[in-house]
Every structure is written in structure tokens, then in C-alpha cells.
Motif scaffolding. Structure first.
Motif, PDB file in Angstrom:
ATOM      1  N   SER B 790     -44.433  -3.485 -19.736  1.00  0.00           N
ATOM      2  CA  SER B 790     -44.036  -2.101 -19.983  1.00  0.00           C
ATOM      3  C   SER B 790     -44.455  -1.178 -18.845  1.00  0.00           C
ATOM      4  O   SER B 790     -43.723  -0.274 -18.456  1.00  0.00           O
ATOM      5  CB  SER B 790     -44.606  -1.630 -21.324  1.00  0.00           C
ATOM      6  OG  SER B 790     -46.004  -1.743 -21.288  1.00  0.00           O
ATOM      7  N   LYS B 791     -45.613  -1.442 -18.281  1.00  0.00           N
ATOM      8  CA  LYS B 791     -46.061  -0.597 -17.157  1.00  0.00           C
ATOM      9  C   LYS B 791     -45.179  -0.798 -15.933  1.00  0.00           C
ATOM     10  O   LYS B 791     -44.813   0.149 -15.246  1.00  0.00           O
ATOM     11  CB  LYS B 791     -47.512  -0.919 -16.822  1.00  0.00           C
ATOM     12  CG  LYS B 791     -48.441  -0.160 -17.732  1.00  0.00           C
ATOM     13  CD  LYS B 791     -49.860  -0.177 -17.246  1.00  0.00           C
ATOM     14  CE  LYS B 791     -50.709   0.522 -18.292  1.00  0.00           C
ATOM     15  NZ  LYS B 791     -51.825  -0.296 -18.718  1.00  0.00           N
ATOM     16  N   GLU B 792     -44.875  -2.069 -15.689  1.00  0.00           N
ATOM     17  CA  GLU B 792     -44.027  -2.368 -14.538  1.00  0.00           C
ATOM     18  C   GLU B 792     -42.702  -1.637 -14.666  1.00  0.00           C
ATOM     19  O   GLU B 792     -42.212  -1.018 -13.712  1.00  0.00           O
ATOM     20  CB  GLU B 792     -43.802  -3.878 -14.469  1.00  0.00           C
ATOM     21  CG  GLU B 792     -42.977  -4.302 -13.275  1.00  0.00           C
ATOM     22  CD  GLU B 792     -42.610  -5.776 -13.329  1.00  0.00           C
ATOM     23  OE1 GLU B 792     -43.379  -6.543 -13.939  1.00  0.00           O
ATOM     24  OE2 GLU B 792     -41.568  -6.131 -12.765  1.00  0.00           O
ATOM     25  N   VAL B 793     -42.136  -1.670 -15.893  1.00  0.00           N
ATOM     26  CA  VAL B 793     -40.869  -0.991 -16.135  1.00  0.00           C
ATOM     27  C   VAL B 793     -41.015   0.496 -15.860  1.00  0.00           C
ATOM     28  O   VAL B 793     -40.162   1.118 -15.197  1.00  0.00           O
ATOM     29  CB  VAL B 793     -40.402  -1.229 -17.585  1.00  0.00           C
ATOM     30  CG1 VAL B 793     -39.250  -0.315 -17.935  1.00  0.00           C
ATOM     31  CG2 VAL B 793     -40.026  -2.679 -17.769  1.00  0.00           C
ATOM     32  N   SER B 802     -32.446   2.111 -12.336  1.00  0.00           N
ATOM     33  CA  SER B 802     -31.640   2.530 -13.480  1.00  0.00           C
ATOM     34  C   SER B 802     -31.919   1.587 -14.650  1.00  0.00           C
ATOM     35  O   SER B 802     -32.501   0.505 -14.485  1.00  0.00           O
ATOM     36  CB  SER B 802     -30.160   2.486 -13.114  1.00  0.00           C
ATOM     37  OG  SER B 802     -29.789   1.144 -12.941  1.00  0.00           O
ATOM     38  N   ILE B 803     -31.463   2.004 -15.805  1.00  0.00           N
ATOM     39  CA  ILE B 803     -31.675   1.171 -16.996  1.00  0.00           C
ATOM     40  C   ILE B 803     -30.976  -0.171 -16.835  1.00  0.00           C
ATOM     41  O   ILE B 803     -31.525  -1.225 -17.166  1.00  0.00           O
ATOM     42  CB  ILE B 803     -31.159   1.925 -18.240  1.00  0.00           C
ATOM     43  CG1 ILE B 803     -32.114   3.077 -18.531  1.00  0.00           C
ATOM     44  CG2 ILE B 803     -31.026   0.999 -19.422  1.00  0.00           C
ATOM     45  CD1 ILE B 803     -31.742   3.897 -19.714  1.00  0.00           C
ATOM     46  N   MET B 809     -32.895  -7.281 -14.867  1.00  0.00           N
ATOM     47  CA  MET B 809     -34.124  -7.970 -14.503  1.00  0.00           C
ATOM     48  C   MET B 809     -34.632  -8.832 -15.660  1.00  0.00           C
ATOM     49  O   MET B 809     -35.036  -9.978 -15.474  1.00  0.00           O
ATOM     50  CB  MET B 809     -35.168  -6.933 -14.112  1.00  0.00           C
ATOM     51  CG  MET B 809     -36.508  -7.506 -13.737  1.00  0.00           C
ATOM     52  SD  MET B 809     -37.715  -6.181 -13.570  1.00  0.00           S
ATOM     53  CE  MET B 809     -38.355  -6.056 -15.221  1.00  0.00           C
ATOM     54  N   PHE B 810     -34.583  -8.252 -16.854  1.00  0.00           N
ATOM     55  CA  PHE B 810     -35.080  -8.999 -18.021  1.00  0.00           C
ATOM     56  C   PHE B 810     -34.168 -10.163 -18.379  1.00  0.00           C
ATOM     57  O   PHE B 810     -34.616 -11.244 -18.726  1.00  0.00           O
ATOM     58  CB  PHE B 810     -35.200  -8.075 -19.237  1.00  0.00           C
ATOM     59  CG  PHE B 810     -36.483  -7.304 -19.251  1.00  0.00           C
ATOM     60  CD1 PHE B 810     -37.694  -7.943 -19.049  1.00  0.00           C
ATOM     61  CD2 PHE B 810     -36.480  -5.938 -19.464  1.00  0.00           C
ATOM     62  CE1 PHE B 810     -38.870  -7.228 -19.046  1.00  0.00           C
ATOM     63  CE2 PHE B 810     -37.667  -5.234 -19.474  1.00  0.00           C
ATOM     64  CZ  PHE B 810     -38.866  -5.864 -19.269  1.00  0.00           C
ATOM     65  N   VAL B 815     -30.329 -15.775 -18.671  1.00  0.00           N
ATOM     66  CA  VAL B 815     -28.971 -16.197 -18.366  1.00  0.00           C
ATOM     67  C   VAL B 815     -29.013 -17.487 -17.561  1.00  0.00           C
ATOM     68  O   VAL B 815     -28.282 -18.440 -17.841  1.00  0.00           O
ATOM     69  CB  VAL B 815     -28.230 -15.086 -17.587  1.00  0.00           C
ATOM     70  CG1 VAL B 815     -26.893 -15.600 -17.076  1.00  0.00           C
ATOM     71  CG2 VAL B 815     -28.033 -13.877 -18.479  1.00  0.00           C
ATOM     72  N   GLN B 816     -29.935 -17.545 -16.609  1.00  0.00           N
ATOM     73  CA  GLN B 816     -30.057 -18.763 -15.802  1.00  0.00           C
ATOM     74  C   GLN B 816     -30.417 -19.959 -16.683  1.00  0.00           C
ATOM     75  O   GLN B 816     -29.801 -21.021 -16.594  1.00  0.00           O
ATOM     76  CB  GLN B 816     -31.138 -18.590 -14.728  1.00  0.00           C
ATOM     77  CG  GLN B 816     -30.677 -17.754 -13.567  1.00  0.00           C
ATOM     78  CD  GLN B 816     -31.837 -17.337 -12.664  1.00  0.00           C
ATOM     79  OE1 GLN B 816     -32.994 -17.617 -12.976  1.00  0.00           O
ATOM     80  NE2 GLN B 816     -31.515 -16.662 -11.575  1.00  0.00           N
TER      81      GLN B 816
END
Lengths: 126, 885
Positions: B790-793, B802-803, B809-810, B815-816
Motif C-alpha cells: 500500500s505504501k509503494e502504491v 495513473s490508476i 502492475m498488480f 496474467v503471466q
């Protein structure tokens, strides 16, 4: 209901001491005698050898250990760890000595037997 | 001193390891001292032997094993473990909840599937001599490709007369449905029942061969030795006896079957168990067969596939020897052509329920590969729910690092930490198992019709299921709990207290990736398979079978009286909602239709008898069922049985290159000369699982056993109901003494795929379950990652991300992973589905999109889960997250 209380329990305890029932099997008595005989040098191997010498009883070492444990649990003997020696591969031995209670029990047993023997010779002489 | 030979070391270490710690030294010492004494007195070997002997002597002493104080300690620790487990489970409620839900679903599904598999495997497995019982089956054709069960009528009689080495032979015939009438004391019919199954002819020896093991059939009334000897005597099962006569002694009463045969009740037996392939309720003496099939009794060639023979072989006789015996009998009585093309072989009783190519009276088989597939599904469901637990537990470990560190500082050793964490797992698994047991109970009772099973007892009262559940609990606890507890207990006390664990690598993250891939591979295999199975079902439903099946209702003709037939036809045609009416012996296709085969032969061709299906129908048959005439003309009532219609394939098989060339040609049909009047298009007279058949149609009014009404299309529901009521009235007026029945033709055709339809539903259910467990795990996993990041975000947002950037990123990583698992899943799914589809002659052509589409679906669902969960953190105000530092 039963009078379960302090006095009752004490009374029961007294009765059992008065009856002086000593729970000592034949083998236990013999081993206990050996402990008394060997005095300060009683441990598994010496007791096994002494039993053979004095009473011609060949017992396995584990059997002797088992009897010694029972005697200690019942309070007839006490034990302490002795010094180590080379012939034991540097391991210490547990030395057993007879307690006062053990000695008293032995004497009591002997007395009981003597009394009974006296009576036997009186009633039916050989 | 170094010259002294050493005693065997293993005794020493054995004593050291097993003895109570305060006794080990003196025992070892005494043993050694004795050994030294023995060495002085006896040989080395003797001394060594006595050393071992003495040492082992301790193992039988009670004091040697006493551990009073220590076991007391263990109990306290165990209590402590449970207390700690309770606390930490309650501390992470949502996590615990997800874990329990996941494991519950996994275990409940596994239990349900297990119960089902066990039920299927139990079919006829209880007969005492099951290993020596065989069914005689008929395998024919040049390439031995036709598998049937019917045995010609004289065969069992001849076997009994000519083969002495068999232990027992029992013939039987199953009719299934029956019209049963119960007369009162004066012979007047009081009640009438239409039974859809249960009517069979059996020999008295049936009860010797099939003893139903430890739950034997009880003879409630009648004499077991005599009941089934006289022709036209019938033995009823208990429940049917109650239905017809109520309570009391019914031996001597009469039942009338099919308005023809008056049978005397000679006995009542207890109901047969549901897990048998002999679904008998009305057992008529087999000797009646002579009255039913008068001329067939000496006919070695014609067969009825419901006429079975079972044999019981002596212990020392092999299947091959017995087959050779039967072949000798068959050869003795039949011409060369017949016994060379038809073989009576033996099938083990244990295979009757599992070999679909033969079938059985129950009309229900399940192949061994299908059972294996189910077992694998159960195993993977368990595995995937274990993986959930492992993933969540390792992810959670970072949050517990401080706790573990403190425990280590306070003196916990690794072993006790592992026990502590395993206890936690155990508690979760135990709770999940108890819930799962209840859930599986509910599932089973609701899925009874889908799984086609008949439960006899509750799961929680079944010792086998309970024992299995115990094994599941232990293995799941170890499997799911061992890895996380080893990982967590490995933490370095100092580091963990210094809070150096906020990084991603903690708790074997790469291993977690592997687990996610495994989990989603299993899920994708199931989802893709389910998708293709459903496509195949749609294929079955929508494929043109060569005839029209819409808006056709069929009715049986119980009384073949031509006057009645004309009346019915006139009355029907007078109805405005009726478009056409056809009378026929059978229907073009569908389950439980009459089906008879004959042979046809054309002079000049290569002298081969062609077996084809014989149908008798009137002139409007082609019109009602939309079968097209390719050449020639339709049959007219004037043709009688001198002219025939043949399908295109049959025409080709007879040697006519084109349909037109066949017209007007003569062929020999069962020895009679007939002319080919027309050639019609091919159609599937069996299901799409098989090829199109070869069919010939003649006109033979006496053979017509049912009529089909084509309704006017474009009817609303109400007028349809009125039409059905009118149809019922017409039928009932024509056949007042029979029980009304009708069928929609298209439903009849659909019923071919009943079993497949069930599998399709089942596999959809499995796929959904897998997806559910997988997404549940993903949800829990992402919750941790998101919280920790959460801090990184917040910092990224402050710096201008941007969102969308952050969501990408998440989800990128997942997906991979899911893409990778898709690649792994495709070959497995292809193999499974392909081997299933190859059971059918007609199946969908596999193409790439059938794999990609469900794969994408899984991906989309998984990404949605990730995004939904991370949305909260992503949308949060960076200030709130960064305020406290």
C-alpha cells in the motif's frame, strides 16, 4: 455416604502400617539383601555377580535393573551416581544403598520367619 | 588397552536413543563392564552375543519405557498448541475464513465424488462367486466389431445338455416394461398398472448363481425351489407385491400381463438392491419362454439382445477353455457361415457394469476411464484447495514473522514451532472437514438424479467414508501445513524482530508462483474440457440427423386391429391441428424404439448377405419425418410387401452406383423377392454416436406398432394443450382398456444423450468448483500483496502513476502465470477431450478457438478478481497511507 475426610484417610493409612504388610517379592528380597551385603559398592554388575556367587542365581542384567528400580520406587533403596572408570568405557555407575526402611523391612521379614519356624518346630518336631 | 575388541556399537546407540536420559549412562556402563568381564572368561563371539542379548533384554523391561514426567509435559504443550492456534486463527479472521471455505469445497467435492465412484464400483460386486461368473456375449462381424448381448434361444438349452463341466448356467430375458392387470377373486380386472421396468424371465438357478452376498434375497413367501419352475408362474418383489395386493399372503393370486398371460404368483422376495444390473421386480419362470417365442426355440440364428445367459465356471476352468466349449456346441448346430461370423464369448461379471459396448439391463454403464477421470478430478480438487492454503499461509508468514521471532527468543525450538503451525493447519482442516461432511451430504441428496445414484445410507454413518475422511484430514494437514510451517519456523529470530521482512521474497514466493500455475493448470483443463463437452452436446442436439423431429408426437398401438387403425386415422385427420399422420412399425430413431434386423441379398453381387434394419411404414412416413426421396417413387398401399424403399447407403452396399440405377431392381429379402421402388436419403437410425444405418422400408399394416402425429406448427401454448387433450381422448376411446402413453419424438431422440448430458452438467459443475477455489485463493493472495504494497502504491501515485498503471502492475504477474498455466493445460485438455470425442462417430471438429475461448474466460475472471481486490488500495488517498511513518 462414606466418611471421606482427613481423619478417615489417616485412619486407613494407620491400619495399613499397623498390619505391616511389606510388599517384597522373593527376588526383590534377595536383591535387597545383596545391596545390604555389598554395602557401598552395590550396582547392576556387582549385584548380578554377587547373586551368582551367594545364591547361585543367574539373572540377566536387565532383570536386575528392573528389580532395583522397583525397590527404589518402593523406598527400600536409594541411589546416587558414582565415579566413572575405564573398565566401564568411562561411564559412571549408579550406586545403591539400603535405606533405613529397607533394613527394617528385611529385619521384620526375618523375625516373622523366625517366629513361624519356632512355632513349626514346637508343633511338629522333625 | 586399545587391543580390546569393541562391542557392537548399534546396541550402545540404541540404548542411548531409547532409554530414559537419566538411565542411559548406567545401562551402557553396566553392559560394557559385563562385556569386559565376558571377554576375560569367554570367546569374543560369545561376549559380543551376550552383549547384544543383554542389551536387548532392556527393551522388554517396563521401567525402560516409563516416561511419566515427560508425557505430562507433552500434554500441556498440546493443549497450549491448540490454544495458540485458536488465538492466531481468530486474529486473522478473513484469512481463516477463506482457508476454511476453500478446503471445505475441496473436501466436500472429493467426498461426493468418492461416494459416487464407490457406488458405481459396488455394482454386482457382492455375489460370492463373482470371479467365476461370466456373461455370454455375442461378438460378430468379419472384424469382430459388433458387440451384442443377445443369445439365440436354443443356445442355453444346448449348453446345458452338452457341456457338463460348467458349474451352473442361467438364462434370462428382460422385457422391462409391462402392462399389469390385477384381477379380483372373480377374475374381473380391478386395477391396471403400466410398469416401465422390472419384468424379467429368470430360471431358478438365478438364485444359485447370484446370491447377493452378505445381504441375500429373502423369500418372504413361497417355496424358493419350486416357485420358478412351472411356466406362467411369477415371483414379485416385496414392494411390488404391496403395491398390487397390499399386505397378507398372496401366493396363488393371479396377475395378467400384457392382456394375454395370466400368471400365478408363486412367491415374494425382498427387493433387489439398487446397485445391481438386474433391475428385476417381476420374475416370471424362464420356462414361459417356450410359450412366448414358439418358433424361435429352434432358431439358432435370430437373436434378441435382451436374452442373456450367465455361466458360472468351476474354479479351475479358464475363460478361454469355457469359450472353446461353447464354440463347439455352437458349431455343432449351425451352418459354417453362421458360426464363423458369430462368436459367443464370455465377459466377466465384474466388467458388465463398465463395458458400454455391451450394455446391460439397467441401461447404465460407466467406463473405467470415466471413473479414473472422476477420481483425478477429486484428487485435483483436494490438491488445489491445499495449494490455496499453502499460498495464503506463506503469504501470511511475513505478518507473523515477529511472533515467530519472539517465540524463538523465548526458547521455542524449531520442532515445537512446526508442531504449533501444524496444529493450526489441523484445526482449520478439521473444521473444514466437518463442514464438508455435512455439505457433501446435502450435495449427494440433491445430486442423486444427476449422478444417477441411489443412496442407501448417510455418509457420516459410513465407516469407510469416515475412515477416508480421517486419511484426508491427516494428509491434507501434512500436505498443506508442512511447507508453510517449515518456511515460517526457519526465520532468523533477530532479523524478524528487526522487521526486515517487508520484501516480496519472503516465504518462498517463487514456490508460490509454481503452486498458482499448478492450480490454474488444473482449472484450465477442466474449464476447457467442460466447454468442449458442452459444444459436443450442442452438436448432438443440433446436427441434422437426416429426418425431421419437430412437433411430432408418437403413440403406441397396443391392439393391432386394422379397423381401429382406420378409425383413428380418420379421426386424427379430421383435426385442424394435425398436419399429417403416419402408422409405422417403428420410428426412424430414438431410444427404446423397436428395432429389428434382417438380411438382404442381390443376385450378381458378391454373394454377401447384408444385414440391414427393417422398418414397416405407411405412405405418409416419409412426409411426417421429412425423409427425402432421392429417386423412384414412394410406396403406396397397393405395393403390399412386394416393393421396398432403401436408403442410399444400402443401395450402394447392394452395388448400385447411383440411386437411379437401383430403381426397379430385384433383390432377395429374407428369401423373398422384392423390387426397389425408391431410394431415400440416409439418416441416423441410432444415435450420432454411431454411423448412419442401412435401412429398408416396406408396407406391412399388420406390423404397425405405433402412430406418429405431425402437428401444425405455429401453435401457441394454449391450443397445444387443447390439441394434446384431444389426442389423448382419441387414443383412449380407441384403446379403453389400456394405459395412455405418448412421447414427443424429439425428446425421444434427445434421450440418446442422457448420459452424456449428465456428464456435461457434472463437468460444468467441476469446472465452476475449480474456478471458485482458484479465485478464492487468488483473492486471498492478492489481498496480502496489496496490503503490503500500500505504501509503494501511495508513493507511485504521488510520483504521478495513473490508476491504470498500478492495476497493470498488480495484474501483470497473474496474467503471466495464468497464461503459462493455459499453455500447460492445452495438451492435457486436448488429450482428454480428444479421447472422449473419439468414442463417437460424429463429433465436433476441435479447433483452436475452443481452447482459447474458455482460456480467455478464466483469465478475465482471474484478472477481475485481482482488480476488484486491489481497487481499494489503488483508489485510497496517498496521504492516509503515508501519514504514519
Amino acid at each position: 455416604m462414606f466418611p471421606v475426610g482427613k481423619t478417615f484417610v489417616l485412619q486407613k493409612l494407620n491400619n495399613s502400617i499397623m498390619a505391616s504388610r511389606i510388599y517384597l517379592g522373593e527376588l526383590e528380597e534377595l536383591v535387597l539383601l545383596m545391596v545390604a551385603l555389598l554395602n557401598k559398592d552395590a550396582y547392576g554388575v556387582s549385584i548380578t555377580e554377587e547373586l551368582k556367587k551367594q545364591a547361585s542365581r543367574e539373572l540377566s542384567i536387565s532383570a536386575v535393573h528392573a528389580v532395583l528400580h522397583r525397590l527404589e520406587e518402593k523406598g527400600f533403596v536409594k541411589s546416587r551416581m558414582g565415579g566413572s572408570s575405564e573398565e566401564r568405557g568411562g561411564r559412571r555407575k549408579r550406586l545403591f544403598s539400603i535405606t533405613a526402611y529397607g533394613r527394617q523391612s528385611l529385619e521384620e521379614l526375618r523375625d516373622t520367619r523366625n517366629t513361624i519356624w519356632d512355632m513349626i518346630t514346637k508343633i511338629s518336631p522333625a | 588397552m586399545s587391543t580390546i575388541p569393541k562391542p557392537p556399537a548399534w546396541i550402545d546407540s540404541l540404548i542411548g536413543r531409547l532409554a530414559p536420559t537419566h538411565l542411559a549412562e548406567e545401562i551402557q556402563g553396566d553392559l560394557y563392564e559385563l562385556y569386559r568381564n565376558d571377554l576375560a572368561m569367554k570367546s569374543i563371539a560369545m561376549a559380543r552375543f551376550r552383549y547384544i542379548w543383554n542389551g536387548l533384554g532392556f527393551l522388554i523391561r517396563r521401567f525402560f519405557w516409563k516416561r511419566n514426567s515427560i508425557s505430562h509435559n507433552n500434554l500441556t504443550m498440546l493443549y497450549n498448541y491448540f490454544k495458540m492456534a485458536q488465538r492466531s486463527l481468530l486474529a486473522y479472521k478473513s484469512n481463516t475464513f477463506i482457508n476454511i471455505i476453500g478446503l471445505t469445497i475441496g473436501i466436500a467435492s472429493a467426498l461426493t465424488i468418492l461416494t459416487f465412484i464407490r457406488y458405481e464400483l459396488s455394482f454386482d460386486s457382492f455375489h460370492t462367486n463373482r470371479d467365476n461368473i461370466y456373461r455370454v456375449v455375442r461378438v460378430s462381424g468379419k472384424d469382430m466389431s459388433e458387440f451384442r448381448t443377445g443369445i439365440s434361444y436354443p443356445v442355453p438349452w444346448a449348453m446345458r445338455d452338452e457341456i457338463t463341466s460348467f458349474k451352473n448356467i442361467t438364462a434370462m430375458e428382460y422385457f422391462g416394461e409391462a402392462l399389469v392387470e390385477v384381477p379380483d377373486a372373480h377374475g374381473n380386472i380391478v386395477t391396471r398398472y403400466k410398469e416401465m421396468n422390472g419384468l424379467a424371465l429368470v430360471e431358478p438357478s438365478f438364485f444359485q448363481v447370484f446370491d447377493f452376498g452378505d445381504k441375500p434375497l429373502k423369500w418372504l413367501q413361497g417355496n424358493p425351489d419350486k416357485a420358478l419352475i412351472e411356466p406362467l408362474s411369477v415371483v414379485l418383489t416385496e414392494s411390488l407385491a404391496k403395491k398390487y395386493f397390499g399386505e397378507g399372503n398372496i401366493v396363488g393370486r393371479t396377475l395378467r400381463f400384457e392382456k394375454e398371460a395370466d400368471c400365478k404368483v408363486t412367491g415374494v422376495i425382498s427387493d433387489l438392491p439398487p446397485n445391481t444390473d438386474f433391475p428385476f421386480t417381476m420374475l416370471i419362470a424362464y420356462s414361459t419362454v417356450k410359450l412366448i417365442h414358439k418358433q424361435a426355440m429352434d432358431d439358432w440364428s435370430s437373436v434378441d439382445d435382451n436374452h442373456y445367459t450367465y455361466v458360472e465356471l468351476p474354479d479351475n476352468m479358464s475363460k478361454e477353455e469355457a469359450e472353446a466349449e461353447i464354440a463347439k456346441v455352437h458349431a455343432r448346430h449351425t451352418p459354417k457361415e453362421l458360426h464363423e461370423s458369430r462368436h459367443y464369448l464370455l465377459q466377466r461379471l465384474a466388467d458388465v457394469h463398465f463395458e458400454a459396448q455391451f450394455g446391460n439391463y439397467n441401461g447404465r454403464t460407466i467406463s473405467k476411464p470415466m471413473i479414473l477421470a472422476m477420481a483425478l478430478v477429486a484428487l485435483f480438487l483436494l490438491l488445489t484447495s491445499c495449494i490455496n492454503y499453502v499460498n495464503l499461509a506463506t503469504a501470511q508468514s511475513a505478518m507473523r514473522a515477529k511472533e515467530i521471532g519472539l517465540r524463538k527468543v523465548l526458547g521455542s525450538n524449531r520442532g515445537s514451532l512446526v508442531s504449533q503451525l501444524l496444529t493450526e493447519t489441523f484445526v482449520v482442516v478439521l473444521v473444514a472437514s466437518i463442514v464438508a461432511l455435512a455439505l457433501s451430504e446435502v450435495l449427494l441428496w440433491n445430486l442423486q438424479s444427476l449422478l444417477n445414484l441411489h443412496l442407501q445410507q448417510y455418509n457420516f454413518m459410513d465407516p469407510f467414508i469416515l475412515a477416508t475422511l480421517g486419511i484426508i484430514i491427516i494428509s491434507v494437514t501434512l500436505f498443506a501445513g508442512l511447507y508453510p510451517s517449515v518456511i515460517v519456523s526457519r526465520f532468523n529470530a533477530v532479523n524478524s524482530l528487526k522487521s526486515k521482512f517487508a520484501t516480496e521474497t519472503v516465504g518462498g514466493f517463487s514456490f508460490r508462483k509454481v503452486l498458482v500455475v499448478v492450480q490454474f493448470t488444473a482449472t484450465q483443463v477442466l474449464v476447457v474440457s467442460a466447454f468442449i463437452i458442452v459444444s459436443q452436446m450442442n452438436f448432438f442436439q443440433n446436427r441434422d440427423m437426416g429426418f425431421n423431429q419437430d412437433a411430432i408426437v408418437t403413440f403406441p398401438i397396443p391392439d393391432r386391429d386394422s379397423v381401429t387403425r382406420q378409425t383413428i386415422e380418420d379421426r386424427l385427420r379430421a383435426q385442424s391441428f394435425v398436419s399429417n399422420v403416419s402408422f409405422s412399425y417403428t420410428l426412424p430413431s430414438g431410444v427404446n424404439r423397436r428395432n429389428s434386423a434382417r438380411d438382404i441379398w442381390r443376385e450378381g453381387s458378391n454373394n454377401e448377405n447384408i444385414i440391414y434394419e427393417y422398418q414397416a411404414a405407411d405412405s405418409s412416413y416419409l412426409n411426417v419425418f421429412g425423409i427425402k426421396l432421392l429417386a423412384g417413387r414412394n410406396l403406396t398401399p397397393l405395393d403390399a410387401s412386394r416393393s421396398i424403399l432403401v436408403t442410399q447407403r444400402l443401395a450402394q452396399h447392394l452395388g448400385f452406383a447411383t440411386p437411379v440405377k437401383a430403381i426397379g431392381e430385384e433383390v432377395k429379402m429374407s428369401g423373398d423377392k422384392v423390387t426397389i421402388a425408391g431410394v431415400i436419403n440416409d439418416f441416423y437410425n441410432h444415435s450420432l454416436k454411431e454411423d448412419k444405418g442401412e435401412v429398408a422400408i416396406v408396407q406391412n399394416p399388420r406390423a404397425y406398432g405405433n402412430y406418429s402425429v405431425k402437428l401444425q406448427t405455429s401453435q401457441d401454448r394454449e391450443s397445444l394443450q387443447q390439441a394434446m387433450a384431444k389426442l389423448e381422448q382419441i387414443w383412449k376411446e380407441a384403446f379403453p382398456e389400456h394405459i395412455y402413453e405418448y412421447r414427443f419424438f424429439d425428446e425421444n431422440v434427445k434421450a440418446f444423450y442422457e448420459q452424456e448430458e449428465k456428464y456435461a452438467q457434472l463437468f460444468q459443475l467441476f469446472a465452476i468448483t475449480f474456478l471458485l477455489i482458484g479465485c478464492l485463493g487468488l483473492y486471498g493472495l492478492i489481498a496480502f500483496v496489496v496490503n503490503r504494497k500500500s505504501k509503494e502504491v501511495a508513493i507511485r501515485k504521488v510520483l504521478g502513476a495513473s490508476i491504470q498503471n498500478i492495476l497493470v502492475m498488480f495484474s501483470k504477474e497473474y496474467v503471466q502465470l495464468i497464461a503459462l498455466s493455459f499453455i500447460l493445460a492445452v495438451p492435457a485438455a486436448y488429450y482428454t477431450v480428444n479421447s472422449w470425442l473419439n468414442n463417437f462417430r460424429n463429433h465436433v471438429a476441435l479447433s483452436w478457438w475452443m481452447f482459447l475461448l474458455p482460456g480467455m474466460l478464466v483469465l478475465v475472471i482471474a484478472v477481475m478478481v485481482v482488480i476488484l481486490k486491489s481497487m481499494k488500495v489503488v483508489n485510497a488517498n496517498p496521504v492516509d497511507k503515508l501519514k504514519y511513518e
